[in-house]
Design an enzyme around this catalytic site. Structure first.
Site, PDB file in Angstrom:
ATOM      1  N   ASP A 111      42.504  -7.000   3.803  1.00 29.45           N
ATOM      2  CA  ASP A 111      43.406  -8.630   3.916  1.00 29.45           C
ATOM      3  C   ASP A 111      42.746  -9.899   4.621  1.00 29.45           C
ATOM      4  O   ASP A 111      44.192 -10.478   4.585  1.00 29.45           O
ATOM      5  CB  ASP A 111      44.721  -7.911   5.620  1.00 29.45           C
ATOM      6  CG  ASP A 111      45.243  -6.343   4.211  1.00 29.45           C
ATOM      7  OD1 ASP A 111      45.066  -6.298   3.332  1.00 29.45           O
ATOM      8  OD2 ASP A 111      45.930  -5.899   5.330  1.00 29.45           O
ATOM      9  N   GLY A 125      49.404  -6.912   1.595  1.00 31.15           N
ATOM     10  CA  GLY A 125      49.556  -8.117   2.463  1.00 31.15           C
ATOM     11  C   GLY A 125      50.763  -7.348   3.706  1.00 31.15           C
ATOM     12  O   GLY A 125      51.093  -8.273   3.525  1.00 31.15           O
TER      13      GLY A 125
HETATM   14  O1  F6P Z   1      45.242  -3.106   5.723  1.00 30.15           O
HETATM   15  C1  F6P Z   1      45.107  -2.950   3.952  1.00 30.15           C
HETATM   16  C2  F6P Z   1      45.963  -2.663   3.163  1.00 30.15           C
HETATM   17  O2  F6P Z   1      45.567  -2.412   1.828  1.00 30.15           O
HETATM   18  C3  F6P Z   1      47.196  -2.986   3.496  1.00 30.15           C
HETATM   19  O3  F6P Z   1      47.239  -4.104   2.912  1.00 30.15           O
HETATM   20  C4  F6P Z   1      48.280  -2.153   2.737  1.00 30.15           C
HETATM   21  O4  F6P Z   1      49.415  -2.540   3.904  1.00 30.15           O
HETATM   22  C5  F6P Z   1      47.713  -0.474   3.410  1.00 30.15           C
HETATM   23  O5  F6P Z   1      45.886  -0.984   3.387  1.00 30.15           O
HETATM   24  C6  F6P Z   1      48.274   0.133   2.415  1.00 30.15           C
HETATM   25  O6  F6P Z   1      47.124   1.729   2.244  1.00 30.15           O
HETATM   26  P1  F6P Z   1      47.341   3.198   1.943  1.00 30.15           P
HETATM   27  O7  F6P Z   1      46.522   3.072   1.540  1.00 30.15           O
HETATM   28  O8  F6P Z   1      47.589   4.076   3.199  1.00 30.15           O
HETATM   29  O9  F6P Z   1      48.804   2.828   1.709  1.00 30.15           O
END
Ligand code: F6P
Length: 357
Positions: free
Chosen positions: A138, A181
């Site tokens: 991000d 993001g």
């Molecule tokens: O913080 C990194 C990120 O890729 C974010 O952009 C996204 O919202 C989140 O992780 C997704 O997380 P998960 O893998 O738990 O769905």
């Protein structure tokens, strides 16, 4: 000397390159390296770890994900929701200290984003010699110009837009590409510019559906019948979206869905055929770009240098083409978001990109 390394939070292209860099630089100094599995959870007694040496890390730099495994929740989660800080339980920190003491670990390298480095800071404040390495696709960590993983994520967005461009043009369609993001729109902004998007919607610039629709009508009027819209998962219209704001629960809210909403609204307002594609975890998986491999390697080497100098409680950083370091505290105090008045946003506007405002 024996040092520990763990990565925590969402995986990110370049994690293995950091592990490779730390192990290589530490071995050169004659130090041993222990890699803890599944983030901070690996610190819980009796400790879940693997011994890392040159042979073990050979060839891992190009691999996506992490050979150590990771978690973005669990006993050590220190940030929940939009920035709210939670204290890791003192007894959990004590357990981690016990493991590190038993294994005679003299320093712990924590590779993580905002949440994991907040945990790292709490461990440091409890007496554990911690060095932070900034990780996040991000690119939303303060006190560093960039993080490894960001370039790889942007490259995925650009690749997706290149592909959507040809199908959109062939069918005279509007395509919406939803990127990751949550609070910061860096991936959507850079990916959108690099992939030639016509509309970029960011969490930092609340948008108006009607302005987006108007820009599409204007394009049609001059013979541009296809349009590419990039929308960050955390973007929202100026009036708000009650059904998304209500989606809560424990831990970080799971975002996603704004792309479909934009697709429906823009289709209704323009009468054009609109399709939505959610890029999701495709932008987090896979091999790191060469830029990320090199940055991650330099970050790993700097982490070892900071340990050698005894400068604990610091996070490796990148500023003005130099790898340096800052207090971890400076990096986790607030998120680094896109400045709507910045030169890069102005450059996008200058070539006709619509931000829906
Ligand atoms: O913080 C990194 C990120 O890729 C974010 O952009 C996204 O919202 C989140 O992780 C997704 O997380 P998960 O893998 O738990 O769905």
């Amino acid at each position: 000397m024996r040092i520990g390394i763990l990565n925590s939070g969402g995986d990110c292209p370049g994690l293995n390159a950091v592990i490779h860099g730390v192990t290589g630089a530490a071995n050169q100094l004659g130090w041993e390296v222990i890699g803890f599995r599944d983030g901070f959870e690996g610190l819980l007694p009796p400790g879940d770890f693997m011994v890392l040496d040159r042979n073990r890390v050979q060839g891992i730099m190009k691999l996506g994900g992490t050979i150590l495994g990771t978690v973005n929740k669990g006993n050590f989660a220190a940030k929940r929701g939009a920035g709210a800080v939670a204290e890791v339980a003192p007894e959990t920190i004590e357990k981690a200290k016990t493991t590190l003491k038993l294994l005679e670990i003299g320093a712990l390298v924590v590779v993580g984003g905002d949440g994991s480095l907040t945990t790292g800071l709490q461990l440091f404040n409890a007496g554990i010699p911690v060095i932070g390495v900034p990780k996040t696709i991000d690119n939303d960590l303060k006190a560093t110009a960039t993080t490894f993983g960001f370039d790889s994520a942007v490259t995925s967005v650009v690749d997706a837009l290149d592909r959507l461009h040809t199908t959109a043009a062939s069918h005279k369609r509007v395509f919406v590409l939803e990127t990751m993001g949550r609070h910061a729109g860096w991936i959507a902004l850079y990916g959108g510019i690099g992939g030639g998007a016509n509309v970029i919607l960011l969490p930092e610039i609340p948008f108006d559906f009607e302005k987006v629709a108007a820009s599409i009508r204007e394009r049609s009027a001059i013979g541009q019948h296809s349009t590419l819209i990039v929308v960050a998962e955390g973007a929202f219209p100026a009036g708000g979206l009650p059904e998304i704001e209500a989606a809560g629960g424990s831990g970080e809210d799971r975002l996603g869905g704004i792309g479909d909403i934009v697709m429906r609204e823009i289709g209704r307002r323009t009468g054009k055929e609109v399709r939505c594609c959610t890029l999701g975890h495709l932008q987090r998986g896979g091999s790191p770009t060469s830029l990320d491999r090199i940055l991650a390697t330099r970050f790993g080497v700097m982490a070892v240098k900071l340990i050698a100098e005894g400068r604990f409680g610091r996070m490796v950083s990148y500023e003005s083409y130099r790898v340096d370091s800052v207090p971890i505290e400076d990096a986790v105090s607030a998120l680094k978001t896109v400045d709507p008045e910045s030169e890069v946003v102005a450059a996008a506007r200058a070539i006709g990109v619509c931000f829906g405002d």
